[in-house]
Design an enzyme around this catalytic site. Structure first.
Site, PDB file in Angstrom:
ATOM      1  N   LYS A  23       0.832  -1.216   0.000  1.00  0.00           N
ATOM      2  CA  LYS A  23       0.000   0.000   0.000  1.00  0.00           C
ATOM      3  C   LYS A  23       0.866   1.266   0.000  1.00  0.00           C
ATOM      4  CE  LYS A  23      -3.281   2.944   0.508  1.00  0.00           C
ATOM      5  NZ  LYS A  23      -4.197   3.266  -0.572  1.00  0.00           N
ATOM      6  N   CYS A  70      -3.887  10.451   1.633  1.00  0.00           N
ATOM      7  CA  CYS A  70      -3.049   9.281   1.304  1.00  0.00           C
ATOM      8  C   CYS A  70      -1.700   9.655   0.685  1.00  0.00           C
ATOM      9  CB  CYS A  70      -3.818   8.368   0.351  1.00  0.00           C
ATOM     10  SG  CYS A  70      -5.303   7.702   1.103  1.00  0.00           S
TER      11      CYS A  70
HETATM   12  N1  LIG Z   1     -10.033   8.285   2.122  1.00  0.00           N
HETATM   13  C1  LIG Z   1      -9.409   7.529   1.217  1.00  0.00           C
HETATM   14  O1  LIG Z   1      -9.594   7.715   0.012  1.00  0.00           O
HETATM   15  C2  LIG Z   1      -8.484   6.389   1.630  1.00  0.00           C
HETATM   16  C3  LIG Z   1      -8.055   5.503   0.630  1.00  0.00           C
HETATM   17  C4  LIG Z   1      -7.242   4.449   1.008  1.00  0.00           C
HETATM   18  C5  LIG Z   1      -6.866   4.296   2.344  1.00  0.00           C
HETATM   19  N2  LIG Z   1      -7.290   5.169   3.293  1.00  0.00           N
HETATM   20  C6  LIG Z   1      -6.879   4.957   4.682  1.00  0.00           C
HETATM   21  O2  LIG Z   1      -8.006   4.491   5.428  1.00  0.00           O
HETATM   22  C7  LIG Z   1      -7.916   4.960   6.775  1.00  0.00           C
HETATM   23  C8  LIG Z   1      -9.174   5.729   7.131  1.00  0.00           C
HETATM   24  O3  LIG Z   1      -9.253   6.850   6.277  1.00  0.00           O
HETATM   25  P1  LIG Z   1     -10.583   7.683   6.104  1.00  0.00           P
HETATM   26  O4  LIG Z   1     -10.372   8.542   4.908  1.00  0.00           O
HETATM   27  O5  LIG Z   1     -11.776   6.806   6.158  1.00  0.00           O
HETATM   28  O6  LIG Z   1     -10.515   8.571   7.452  1.00  0.00           O
HETATM   29  P2  LIG Z   1     -11.682   9.448   8.071  1.00  0.00           P
HETATM   30  O7  LIG Z   1     -11.025  10.469   8.916  1.00  0.00           O
HETATM   31  O8  LIG Z   1     -12.640   9.869   7.004  1.00  0.00           O
HETATM   32  O9  LIG Z   1     -12.481   8.432   9.001  1.00  0.00           O
HETATM   33  C9  LIG Z   1     -11.957   7.842  10.127  1.00  0.00           C
HETATM   34  C10 LIG Z   1     -13.064   7.732  11.171  1.00  0.00           C
HETATM   35  O10 LIG Z   1     -12.539   6.983  12.273  1.00  0.00           O
HETATM   36  C11 LIG Z   1     -13.100   7.542  13.455  1.00  0.00           C
HETATM   37  N3  LIG Z   1     -12.306   7.086  14.595  1.00  0.00           N
HETATM   38  C12 LIG Z   1     -11.139   7.578  15.099  1.00  0.00           C
HETATM   39  N4  LIG Z   1     -10.722   6.832  16.123  1.00  0.00           N
HETATM   40  C13 LIG Z   1     -11.615   5.829  16.283  1.00  0.00           C
HETATM   41  C14 LIG Z   1     -11.731   4.724  17.166  1.00  0.00           C
HETATM   42  N5  LIG Z   1     -10.803   4.491  18.100  1.00  0.00           N
HETATM   43  N6  LIG Z   1     -12.799   3.902  17.042  1.00  0.00           N
HETATM   44  C15 LIG Z   1     -13.729   4.126  16.093  1.00  0.00           C
HETATM   45  N7  LIG Z   1     -13.675   5.146  15.224  1.00  0.00           N
HETATM   46  C16 LIG Z   1     -12.632   5.985  15.303  1.00  0.00           C
HETATM   47  C17 LIG Z   1     -13.097   9.029  13.197  1.00  0.00           C
HETATM   48  O11 LIG Z   1     -14.014   9.701  14.039  1.00  0.00           O
HETATM   49  C18 LIG Z   1     -13.519   9.079  11.723  1.00  0.00           C
HETATM   50  O12 LIG Z   1     -14.926   9.188  11.567  1.00  0.00           O
HETATM   51  C19 LIG Z   1      -6.644   5.805   6.841  1.00  0.00           C
HETATM   52  O13 LIG Z   1      -5.581   5.014   7.283  1.00  0.00           O
HETATM   53  C20 LIG Z   1      -6.426   6.203   5.404  1.00  0.00           C
HETATM   54  O14 LIG Z   1      -5.075   6.482   5.139  1.00  0.00           O
HETATM   55  C21 LIG Z   1      -8.118   6.217   2.955  1.00  0.00           C
END
Ligand SMILES: NC(=O)c1ccc[n+]([C@@H]2O[C@H](COP(=O)([O-])OP(=O)(O)OC[C@H]3O[C@@H](n4cnc5c(N)ncnc54)[C@H](O)[C@@H]3O)[C@@H](O)[C@H]2O)c1
Length: 431
Positions: free
Chosen positions: A215, A269
């Site tokens: 990744k 990302c």
């Molecule tokens: N957004 C993208 O396009 C994308 C693509 C690939 C990978 N990722 C990866 O996926 C992961 C999540 O990204 P995202 O964009 O969904 O983030 P985001 O910030 O949109 O969502 C994360 C959520 O997790 C919640 N959270 C935080 N701590 C928590 C806990 N202990 N228990 C439960 N919920 C909790 C937050 O309140 C938030 O709503 C990251 O590692 C990111 O790098 C994101």
């Protein structure tokens, strides 16, 4: 194997990745509990609504919530599969912060039972899944945890990264190939059984560490290649050549595929994850580090160039087109467009107007600057300088006759027909 309708899944983190994932799994008939630390997120999802913009997500969430397949809570409950999709930001000196992952795993540990599968989806530094296993072993000495026990483990722990494109998340969650890395091969096979329930793409198994590095490698590859395009844009400007034309022509070579330059690189990302590799192996990553610096440096360059243009035309009002980190989405995280627009607003105050069709209000960083959010038609009527920062479709569709008399700094190359002067010197509007 339990049937889809008997399967209980707990998704920790209901953001851009977790909520669509929870909804897609719920659509298979599984009983899904989405857990988030924000009451507002929990309330929104339980009312069948969404708090993020993603094509078709609203309809899917309202459907699965109405059917009782998806509900949300602040608290983790017993499940067969736990999917962790919480943030993984970087902290001081770009060092990765896996605190959210460890907190989510700690919460899952309370209800974990033999037979369960724990899958980490957050983009993570290499070795994080092993740290999750270590944590679970310390919190639950009553369970045989893979990597920390002799013989067959009680639970399976795996890493499966997301590679979805915002705006196409619901399609790509299903169609993309998945890399599934287990702490042990048995863990990978257990996680594979889960993904096969809703993924149409190929699911390939490997080790947790290889999947984690895969990744990070994908995002570092994109970053390095965008840095090449951004560097070219500076060279071309110095030479008085149109970089978009050069790239178009070079890409006619059958083995050349240069990406598009822009005002920098943003998002959760690509602007973040390469640092996880640099942080882990600083001596071995001069190229990846430099690419990050080139892309961040491009943002500073755009600020300087736009500022010079605005200063040279003291009576002109300025429209900054776009705040999002890429086209046609409402995600402003780490956005270079936001950084440029905010820097210009802080410097030039109410001369700056912001056009962002994906925002209802300006972010707090614009408070007190005097900058206002306006629509594209108002910008065409009232502004003389246009700084194009995002290639939203609505901007691309503005025809030449509506902008021919504007002074345009097009960092995305969306208006190739715009009359322009060669060279990078600030332009002056005819008085
Ligand atoms: N957004 C993208 O396009 C994308 C693509 C690939 C990978 N990722 C990866 O996926 C992961 C999540 O990204 P995202 O964009 O969904 O983030 P985001 O910030 O949109 O969502 C994360 C959520 O997790 C919640 N959270 C935080 N701590 C928590 C806990 N202990 N228990 C439960 N919920 C909790 C937050 O309140 C938030 O709503 C990251 O590692 C990111 O790098 C994101």
């Amino acid at each position: 194997m339990v049937s889809d309708s008997e399967l209980k899944v707990c998704v920790l983190g209901l953001g851009y990745i977790g909520l669509p994932t929870a909804a897609v799994i719920a659509r298979t008939g599984a009983k899904v509990l989405g857990v988030d630390v924000h009451q507002s997120v929990v309330d929104t999802v339980n009312s069948g609504k969404v708090h993020i913009e993603e094509i078709d997500l609203d309809g899917l969430v309202s459907g699965v919530v109405a059917r009782g397949s998806l509900r949300a809570s602040l608290n983790v409950e017993q499940a067969d599969v736990f999917v962790i999709a919480v943030p993984t930001p970087f902290g001081e000196n770009h060092a990765p912060d896996i605190g959210f992952v460890l907190k989510a795993a700690t919460n899952a540990a309370i209800v974990l039972k033999a037979g369960d599968v724990v899958i980490l989806e957050s983009t993570s530094p290499v070795g994080t899944t092993e740290k999750v296993a270590e944590l679970l072993a310390s919190l639950r000495p009553d369970l045989k945890i893979p990597g920390h026990c002799v013989g067959v483990a009680d639970v399976a722990i795996a890493y499966c990264p997301e590679r979805v494109l915002p705006g196409r998340i619901l399609v790509e969650l299903i169609d993309n190939d998945r890399v599934i890395g287990g702490i042990t091969p048995r863990c990978a096979r257990k996680a594979l059984q889960f993904y096969r329930r809703f993924v149409r793409g190929a699911c390939v198994t490997t080790t947790a560490k290889a999947a984690e590095m895969t990744k990070l490698t994908e995002n570092a590859f994109r970053d390095v290649n965008i840095a090449f395009a951004n560097e070219l844009s500076l060279v071309a400007e110095k030479m008085g050549v149109d970089v978009w034309e050069v790239i178009r022509l070079a890409n006619r070579h059958p083995r050349v595929n240069i990406l598009s330059p822009g005002p920098g690189v943003g998002g959760h990302c690509i602007a973040v994850d390469p640092w996880f590799l640099v942080s882990a192996a600083p001596e071995q990553t001069p190229l990846i580090r430099t690419a990050r610096e080139v892309n961040d440096g491009k943002t500073d360059y755009v600020i300087g160039h736009a500022a010079a243009m605005i200063e040279s035309n003291p009576a002109a009002r300025v429209a900054c087109l776009g705040l999002a980190f890429k086209a046609n989405i409402d995600d402003f995280r780490e956005s270079p467009a936001l950084k440029v627009a905010a820097a210009l607003a802080q410097r030039f105050g109410e001369r700056i107007q912001i056009v962002e069709p994906y925002a209802n209000a300006l972010p707090a960083t614009f408070d007190g600057t005097g900058a206002e959010l306006i629509d594209v038609d108002s910008a065409i009527e009232s502004c003389e300088i246009f700084v194009v920062l995002v290639d939203h479709d609505v901007f691309k569709s503005v025809p030449l006759d509506e902008r021919a008399d504007k002074l345009v700094y097009d960092t995305r190359g969306i208006w190739p027909d715009q009359p322009r002067l060669a060279g990078g010197e600030p332009l002056r509007l005819a008085s």
